[in-house]
Scaffold this motif. Structure first.
Motif, mmCIF file in Angstrom:
data_model
loop_
_atom_site.group_PDB
_atom_site.id
_atom_site.type_symbol
_atom_site.label_atom_id
_atom_site.label_comp_id
_atom_site.label_asym_id
_atom_site.label_seq_id
_atom_site.Cartn_x
_atom_site.Cartn_y
_atom_site.Cartn_z
ATOM 1 N N SER A 232 4.157 -39.514 -49.195
ATOM 2 C CA SER A 232 3.559 -39.454 -50.532
ATOM 3 C C SER A 232 4.117 -38.303 -51.350
ATOM 4 C CB SER A 232 2.035 -39.312 -50.412
ATOM 5 O OG SER A 232 1.701 -38.154 -49.657
ATOM 6 N N SER A 233 4.751 -37.342 -50.706
ATOM 7 C CA SER A 233 5.302 -36.175 -51.395
ATOM 8 C C SER A 233 6.777 -36.384 -51.676
ATOM 9 C CB SER A 233 5.109 -34.916 -50.541
ATOM 10 O OG SER A 233 5.837 -33.829 -51.074
ATOM 11 N N SER A 321 12.945 -45.440 -51.683
ATOM 12 C CA SER A 321 11.754 -45.578 -52.526
ATOM 13 C C SER A 321 11.090 -44.215 -52.701
ATOM 14 C CB SER A 321 10.751 -46.556 -51.901
ATOM 15 O OG SER A 321 11.291 -47.856 -51.827
ATOM 16 N N LEU A 322 10.757 -43.888 -53.950
ATOM 17 C CA LEU A 322 10.089 -42.628 -54.261
ATOM 18 C C LEU A 322 9.024 -42.856 -55.328
ATOM 19 C CD1 LEU A 322 13.063 -40.072 -54.529
ATOM 20 C CD2 LEU A 322 11.379 -40.212 -52.687
ATOM 21 N N HIS A 327 8.097 -38.971 -64.027
ATOM 22 C CA HIS A 327 8.911 -39.929 -64.771
ATOM 23 C C HIS A 327 8.235 -40.375 -66.060
ATOM 24 C CE1 HIS A 327 12.270 -42.561 -65.233
ATOM 25 N NE2 HIS A 327 11.552 -43.665 -65.178
ATOM 26 N N ARG A 328 6.921 -40.217 -66.136
ATOM 27 C CA ARG A 328 6.215 -40.527 -67.368
ATOM 28 C C ARG A 328 5.063 -39.548 -67.524
ATOM 29 N NH1 ARG A 328 3.750 -46.442 -65.643
ATOM 30 N NH2 ARG A 328 2.191 -45.748 -64.146
ATOM 31 N N PHE A 329 4.511 -39.487 -68.727
ATOM 32 C CA PHE A 329 3.573 -38.425 -69.059
ATOM 33 C C PHE A 329 2.121 -38.769 -68.739
ATOM 34 C CE2 PHE A 329 7.225 -37.728 -71.847
ATOM 35 C CZ PHE A 329 7.515 -36.414 -71.530
ATOM 36 N N TYR A 330 1.834 -39.998 -68.391
ATOM 37 C CA TYR A 330 0.449 -40.365 -68.128
ATOM 38 C C TYR A 330 0.418 -41.490 -67.102
ATOM 39 C CZ TYR A 330 1.718 -44.113 -71.356
ATOM 40 O OH TYR A 330 2.362 -45.160 -71.967
ATOM 41 N N PRO A 334 4.607 -43.935 -60.775
ATOM 42 C CA PRO A 334 5.211 -45.227 -60.429
ATOM 43 C C PRO A 334 6.143 -45.082 -59.232
ATOM 44 C CG PRO A 334 6.337 -44.285 -62.320
ATOM 45 C CD PRO A 334 5.192 -43.360 -62.002
ATOM 46 N N ARG A 335 6.148 -46.087 -58.373
ATOM 47 C CA ARG A 335 7.042 -46.060 -57.212
ATOM 48 C C ARG A 335 8.297 -46.860 -57.539
ATOM 49 N NH1 ARG A 335 6.298 -43.865 -52.544
ATOM 50 N NH2 ARG A 335 7.680 -44.351 -50.818
ATOM 51 N N HIS A 336 9.437 -46.208 -57.446
ATOM 52 C CA HIS A 336 10.713 -46.823 -57.770
ATOM 53 C C HIS A 336 11.532 -46.988 -56.497
ATOM 54 C CE1 HIS A 336 10.792 -46.153 -62.332
ATOM 55 N NE2 HIS A 336 9.634 -45.679 -61.919
ATOM 56 N N THR A 337 12.299 -48.064 -56.448
ATOM 57 C CA THR A 337 13.194 -48.325 -55.324
ATOM 58 C C THR A 337 14.591 -48.598 -55.861
ATOM 59 O OG1 THR A 337 11.408 -49.269 -53.984
ATOM 60 C CG2 THR A 337 13.667 -49.791 -53.330
ATOM 61 N N ARG A 338 15.571 -47.933 -55.292
ATOM 62 C CA ARG A 338 16.965 -48.149 -55.679
ATOM 63 C C ARG A 338 17.791 -48.392 -54.421
ATOM 64 N NH1 ARG A 338 15.045 -49.167 -59.629
ATOM 65 N NH2 ARG A 338 15.170 -48.171 -61.691
#
Length: 383
Positions: A232-233, A321-322, A327-330, A334-338
């Motif tokens: 989670s970190s 995945s992180l 990545h956004r102010f509010y 969000p969990r992103h995967t590349r």
């Protein structure tokens, strides 16, 4: 413990520092060191403007502060640092030789040429900054620019909090590390420039080592393996990937074999353009040795790849995945995967179908067009 308390406590006797509050404004980032011998050929081919940026400009300041901030986080890897310097210098000389054959003018000679500014900035700022540049290449290799800046921003915040906690516990810390944690000038713009320079270097190095990179991508396209521990970190996950990649690549360069257990080392060798021989085991008796013939890897530095993650089909390749809290102010993070084996500049076949269908519906009324696009999105799974 807050960073403001670190700033207030820097002058206390617990650390043996007898600086006044004004000393916190001492800009230790202006210090310049001689680059290691393996990196000097790279500095010789940089354009004058890039040299100034790397040695006295904002990029040097960023490299110096990041090096001081993350000093001691990763293990020492002297053989890898030397090998990377040799590889970066070789690539720079190759690219410079090709470009010198083109028509040259004062604009090209002053501002053109290969962009290895972040490497030279790290090499001339401190020994601790070079591993941080390697981390920048890892992040830039798999994440896009906005995601990368968010990752760096969260890493800086996480590291400063970690230093503050250690300071509160009375641990002895280097003065430069305390200053780096206390100073506030690490803006997203500085981090964006740091990331952009690493991306520019990757683009040039990929072209110079196109054959090895293509061969590597053909291999990783046939596995499904994750990078990181999916904790989670974000700070713990990225630092874990960074240290694991450094340790594995140090062993390979030193001539020690390595068995792939996750995608960390694959991400590292792709970002650093050092390619050991690879033994591929697919579990069906079709084993294969892929010779990469990289003279920077020790004689017994063999990479064995046989483990795969039984994940979804869309997760084929090396993926990471992180949760990007910055990545956004509010809202929730969000969990992103590349994925490493996917060229982010290209679109998938499903996305191509959506574009073609949109062109077909462009002359329809808006209500029919929206209904048609929604239907196609459900079919192709693009939304």
């Amino acid at each position: 413990m807050s960073i403001s308390r670190v700033q207030a406590a820097v002058a206390t006797a617990s650390q043996g520092i007898t600086l006044s509050a004004a000393n916190l404004n001492f800009d230790f980032t202006l210090i310049k060191f001689d680059a290691p011998a393996e990196y000097r050929a790279l500095g010789a081919v940089l354009s004058p403007s890039r040299v100034r940026e790397a040695e006295t400009g904002p990029l040097h300041v960023t490299a110096r502060r990041l090096g001081a901030l993350f000093d001691g986080v990763c293990p020492e890897t002297p053989n890898l640092i030397k090998a990377y310097g040799t590889r970066a210098s070789d690539i720079s000389l190759e690219v410079s030789a090709r470009e010198s054959a083109k028509d040259s003018n004062w604009v090209r000679s002053e501002y053109g040429g290969i962009d290895a500014t972040s490497i030279w900035a790290a090499a001339t700022s401190s020994k601790a900054a070079l591993p941080v540049h390697l981390l920048a290449c890892i992040i830039a290799r798999i994440w896009n620019n906005t995601e990368a800046v968010s990752i760096w921003d969260e890493l800086v915040v996480g590291r400063r909090s970690e230093i503050a906690a250690k300071f509160e516990q009375g641990e002895m810390l280097p003065d430069c590390m305390v200053f780096a944690a206390a100073q506030q000038e690490m803006t997203r713009d500085h981090l964006a420039r740091w990331d952009a320079s690493a991306r520019a270097w990757l683009q040039s190095a990929d072209l110079a080592r196109r054959r090895q990179l293509t061969q590597f991508r053909l291999i990783v396209e046939n596995v499904s393996i994750a990078v990181g521990s999916k904790t989670s970190s974000l700070y713990a996950d990225v630092v874990g990937v960074w240290t694991s990649a450094l340790t594995a690549m140090e062993g390979l360069v030193s001539g020690r074999p390595h068995v792939v257990k996750d995608g960390t080392v694959l991400l590292g060798l792709s970002a650093w353009h050092i390619y050991p021989d690879m033994a591929i085991f697919d579990g069906a008796g079709c084993n294969k040795l892929v010779p990469m013939k990289d003279d920077l890897v020790g004689e017994r530095g063999l990479l064995s790849l046989g483990l795969s993650d039984a994940g979804r089909q869309e997760d084929r390749g090396v993926y990471w995945s992180l949760s990007l809290a910055h990545h956004r102010f509010y809202g929730a993070a969000p969990r992103h995967t590349r994925r490493l084996d996917v060229d982010g500049s290209r679109i998938t076949f499903s996305e191509l179908m959506l574009v073609c269908y949109g062109c077909l519906l462009r002359r329809w009324s808006s209500s029919y067009a929206e209904s048609g696009l929604e239907s196609l999105s459900c079919i192709t799974g693009t939304v």
